[in-house]
Write a protein that holds these residues in place. Structure first.
Motif, PDB file in Angstrom:
ATOM      1  N   PRO A  24       0.817  -1.227   0.000  1.00 21.22           N
ATOM      2  CA  PRO A  24       0.000   0.000   0.000  1.00 21.22           C
ATOM      3  C   PRO A  24       0.847   1.272   0.000  1.00 21.22           C
ATOM      4  O   PRO A  24       1.844   1.350   0.721  1.00 21.22           O
ATOM      5  N   LEU A  25       0.446   2.256  -0.815  1.00 23.13           N
ATOM      6  CA  LEU A  25       1.150   3.535  -0.874  1.00 23.13           C
ATOM      7  C   LEU A  25       0.723   4.423   0.283  1.00 23.13           C
ATOM      8  O   LEU A  25       1.454   5.313   0.693  1.00 23.13           O
ATOM      9  N   PHE A  26      -0.483   4.190   0.777  1.00 22.73           N
ATOM     10  CA  PHE A  26      -1.032   5.034   1.846  1.00 22.73           C
ATOM     11  C   PHE A  26      -1.322   4.149   3.063  1.00 22.73           C
ATOM     12  O   PHE A  26      -1.098   2.934   3.024  1.00 22.73           O
ATOM     13  N   GLY A  27      -1.875   4.774   4.100  1.00 19.75           N
ATOM     14  CA  GLY A  27      -2.073   4.036   5.348  1.00 19.75           C
ATOM     15  C   GLY A  27      -3.345   3.210   5.378  1.00 19.75           C
ATOM     16  O   GLY A  27      -3.932   3.054   6.440  1.00 19.75           O
ATOM     17  N   PHE A  28      -3.787   2.699   4.258  1.00 20.22           N
ATOM     18  CA  PHE A  28      -4.987   1.851   4.266  1.00 20.22           C
ATOM     19  C   PHE A  28      -4.851   0.742   3.239  1.00 20.22           C
ATOM     20  O   PHE A  28      -4.082   0.872   2.277  1.00 20.22           O
ATOM     21  N   VAL A  29      -5.579  -0.351   3.469  1.00 15.54           N
ATOM     22  CA  VAL A  29      -5.702  -1.376   2.427  1.00 15.54           C
ATOM     23  C   VAL A  29      -7.157  -1.421   1.991  1.00 15.54           C
ATOM     24  O   VAL A  29      -8.038  -0.936   2.696  1.00 15.54           O
ATOM     25  N   VAL A  30      -7.388  -1.994   0.807  1.00 14.47           N
ATOM     26  CA  VAL A  30      -8.731  -2.019   0.228  1.00 14.47           C
ATOM     27  C   VAL A  30      -9.384  -3.354   0.599  1.00 14.47           C
ATOM     28  O   VAL A  30      -8.752  -4.406   0.460  1.00 14.47           O
ATOM     29  N   PRO A  31     -10.652  -3.332   1.084  1.00 15.17           N
ATOM     30  CA  PRO A  31     -11.315  -4.589   1.447  1.00 15.17           C
ATOM     31  C   PRO A  31     -11.399  -5.541   0.243  1.00 15.17           C
ATOM     32  O   PRO A  31     -11.592  -5.085  -0.898  1.00 15.17           O
ATOM     33  N   PRO A  32     -11.267  -6.867   0.475  1.00 16.40           N
ATOM     34  CA  PRO A  32     -11.276  -7.851  -0.617  1.00 16.40           C
ATOM     35  C   PRO A  32     -12.495  -7.742  -1.531  1.00 16.40           C
ATOM     36  O   PRO A  32     -12.413  -8.050  -2.728  1.00 16.40           O
ATOM     37  N   LEU A  33     -13.627  -7.247  -0.995  1.00 13.50           N
ATOM     38  CA  LEU A  33     -14.846  -7.099  -1.802  1.00 13.50           C
ATOM     39  C   LEU A  33     -14.602  -6.244  -3.053  1.00 13.50           C
ATOM     40  O   LEU A  33     -15.207  -6.466  -4.105  1.00 13.50           O
ATOM     41  N   PHE A  34     -13.705  -5.254  -2.941  1.00 17.60           N
ATOM     42  CA  PHE A  34     -13.458  -4.331  -4.056  1.00 17.60           C
ATOM     43  C   PHE A  34     -12.224  -4.702  -4.873  1.00 17.60           C
ATOM     44  O   PHE A  34     -11.751  -3.918  -5.685  1.00 17.60           O
ATOM     45  N   THR A  35     -11.666  -5.893  -4.624  1.00 20.11           N
ATOM     46  CA  THR A  35     -10.466  -6.280  -5.373  1.00 20.11           C
ATOM     47  C   THR A  35     -10.782  -7.489  -6.260  1.00 20.11           C
ATOM     48  O   THR A  35     -11.726  -8.230  -6.000  1.00 20.11           O
ATOM     49  N   ILE A  36      -9.972  -7.680  -7.295  1.00 22.32           N
ATOM     50  CA  ILE A  36     -10.176  -8.806  -8.214  1.00 22.32           C
ATOM     51  C   ILE A  36      -8.886  -9.623  -8.266  1.00 22.32           C
ATOM     52  O   ILE A  36      -7.795  -9.048  -8.441  1.00 22.32           O
ATOM     53  N   GLY A  37      -9.017 -10.935  -8.109  1.00 18.87           N
ATOM     54  CA  GLY A  37      -7.857 -11.821  -8.220  1.00 18.87           C
ATOM     55  C   GLY A  37      -7.670 -12.712  -7.011  1.00 18.87           C
ATOM     56  O   GLY A  37      -7.332 -13.869  -7.154  1.00 18.87           O
ATOM     57  N   GLY A  38      -7.859 -12.143  -5.804  1.00 14.72           N
ATOM     58  CA  GLY A  38      -7.740 -12.946  -4.580  1.00 14.72           C
ATOM     59  C   GLY A  38      -6.336 -12.953  -3.993  1.00 14.72           C
ATOM     60  O   GLY A  38      -6.158 -13.132  -2.808  1.00 14.72           O
ATOM     61  N   TRP A  39      -5.312 -12.799  -4.840  1.00 19.51           N
ATOM     62  CA  TRP A  39      -3.935 -12.701  -4.332  1.00 19.51           C
ATOM     63  C   TRP A  39      -3.097 -11.947  -5.367  1.00 19.51           C
ATOM     64  O   TRP A  39      -3.544 -11.726  -6.505  1.00 19.51           O
ATOM     65  N   LEU A  40      -1.890 -11.546  -4.951  1.00 10.74           N
ATOM     66  CA  LEU A  40      -1.076 -10.651  -5.786  1.00 10.74           C
ATOM     67  C   LEU A  40      -0.857 -11.187  -7.204  1.00 10.74           C
ATOM     68  O   LEU A  40      -1.042 -10.468  -8.190  1.00 10.74           O
ATOM     69  N   GLY A  41      -0.454 -12.478  -7.311  1.00 16.92           N
ATOM     70  CA  GLY A  41      -0.110 -13.021  -8.636  1.00 16.92           C
ATOM     71  C   GLY A  41      -1.292 -12.951  -9.592  1.00 16.92           C
ATOM     72  O   GLY A  41      -1.156 -12.543 -10.761  1.00 16.92           O
ATOM     73  N   ALA A  42      -2.477 -13.338  -9.103  1.00 20.21           N
ATOM     74  CA  ALA A  42      -3.661 -13.320  -9.967  1.00 20.21           C
ATOM     75  C   ALA A  42      -4.046 -11.880 -10.297  1.00 20.21           C
ATOM     76  O   ALA A  42      -4.477 -11.583 -11.421  1.00 20.21           O
ATOM     77  N   GLY A  43      -3.896 -10.977  -9.304  1.00 23.47           N
ATOM     78  CA  GLY A  43      -4.196  -9.557  -9.551  1.00 23.47           C
ATOM     79  C   GLY A  43      -3.340  -9.022 -10.691  1.00 23.47           C
ATOM     80  O   GLY A  43      -3.826  -8.355 -11.610  1.00 23.47           O
ATOM     81  N   ILE A  44      -2.050  -9.345 -10.679  1.00 24.43           N
ATOM     82  CA  ILE A  44      -1.135  -8.870 -11.738  1.00 24.43           C
ATOM     83  C   ILE A  44      -1.552  -9.485 -13.087  1.00 24.43           C
ATOM     84  O   ILE A  44      -1.572  -8.798 -14.116  1.00 24.43           O
ATOM     85  N   ALA A  45      -1.902 -10.775 -13.068  1.00 25.20           N
ATOM     86  CA  ALA A  45      -2.276 -11.448 -14.324  1.00 25.20           C
ATOM     87  C   ALA A  45      -3.514 -10.786 -14.944  1.00 25.20           C
ATOM     88  O   ALA A  45      -3.547 -10.483 -16.143  1.00 25.20           O
ATOM     89  N   TRP A  46      -4.550 -10.525 -14.107  1.00 25.26           N
ATOM     90  CA  TRP A  46      -5.750  -9.846 -14.633  1.00 25.26           C
ATOM     91  C   TRP A  46      -5.404  -8.442 -15.136  1.00 25.26           C
ATOM     92  O   TRP A  46      -5.898  -7.987 -16.163  1.00 25.26           O
ATOM     93  N   HIS A  47      -4.560  -7.743 -14.343  1.00 27.60           N
ATOM     94  CA  HIS A  47      -4.225  -6.357 -14.670  1.00 27.60           C
ATOM     95  C   HIS A  47      -3.529  -6.281 -16.028  1.00 27.60           C
ATOM     96  O   HIS A  47      -3.872  -5.458 -16.869  1.00 27.60           O
TER      97      HIS A  47
END
Ligand code: HEM
Length: 189
Positions: A24-47
């Motif tokens: 995280p660049l800032f002092g918060f993380v985003v709840p999983p509900l608003f993320t796609i992929g489930g983990w870093l590797g899958a997030g990068i692949a979708w991105h």
């Protein structure tokens, strides 16, 4: 192109937030509900997968917009006076909507989001390949600053989408022609 772009933007923001959560660049993380992929590797692949859709669709839109005269006809001119006048009229619910003619607020928002789209792609490419595409990384002020540029371009696009959808809800008759490509017969405000 508009609806392909909606798919691309949803996937890019969701998977981008997944990547953000890993560092995280800032002092918060985003709840999983608003993320796609489930983990870093899958997030990068979708991105990276949907980056190609955003890039190809965006380039096609920019080329068509410039060479068909669409941008010149529909998005220009736009002046500060016209924007203030249209904001005042909108707040009094007195802003008429003529099909095929964007008011000054719409023009400003559309030009702004197109610009944010260019910035997000340039900064994203600069973060992805800082060695091969170093000129994009440098243009954004270096790798570290490029991450902030990328984040704030995303935040601007997300803010645009919220305002854009609220405006469509205020004038819902503009939506069907945007889906069918047909014309609205009712031209009353
Ligand atoms: C579900 C989400 C969305 C809906 C329902 C929607 C709906 C619409 C509608 C109805 C118009 C035509 C407005 C009019 O005729 O006055 C429009 C135009 C436009 N929208 Fe969206 N939109 C959505 C998402 C987005 C997103 C994510 C972006 C970009 C990030 C975007 C960018 C634009 C732009 C740039 C135009 C002007 C296009 C042109 O004439 O070249 N929209 N949208």
């Amino acid at each position: 192109m508009h609806w392909l772009n909606v798919v691309a933007i949803v996937m890019m923001i969701g998977s981008g937030l997944q990547i953000y959560d890993a560092s995280p660049l800032f002092g918060f993380v985003v709840p999983p509900l608003f993320t796609i992929g489930g983990w870093l590797g899958a997030g990068i692949a979708w991105h990276l997968a949907f980056m190609w859709l955003l890039l190809a669709n965006g380039l096609a839109y920019l080329l068509w917009g410039f060479f068909s005269g669409h941008f010149r006809r529909k998005l220009l001119p736009v002046s500060p006076g016209a924007v203030l006048r249209d904001i005042a009229a909108a707040l009094r619910f007195k802003l008429p909507h003529r099909q095929g003619v964007y008011n000054a607020v719409q023009r400003l928002l559309y030009i702004g989001v197109i610009f944010a789209g260019v910035v997000i792609v340039i900064s994203g490419l600069g973060i992805w390949k800082p060695v091969q595409l170093w000129f994009f990384t440098d243009l954004c002020g270096g790798y570290f600053i490029a991450r902030y540029v990328h984040f704030f371009a995303m935040a601007s696009i997300a803010a645009f989408v919220v305002i854009h959808i609220l405006l469509v809800l205020m004038v819902p008759k503009v939506l069907p022609p945007m889906i069918t490509g047909g014309k609205i017969l009712d031209t009353q405000p």
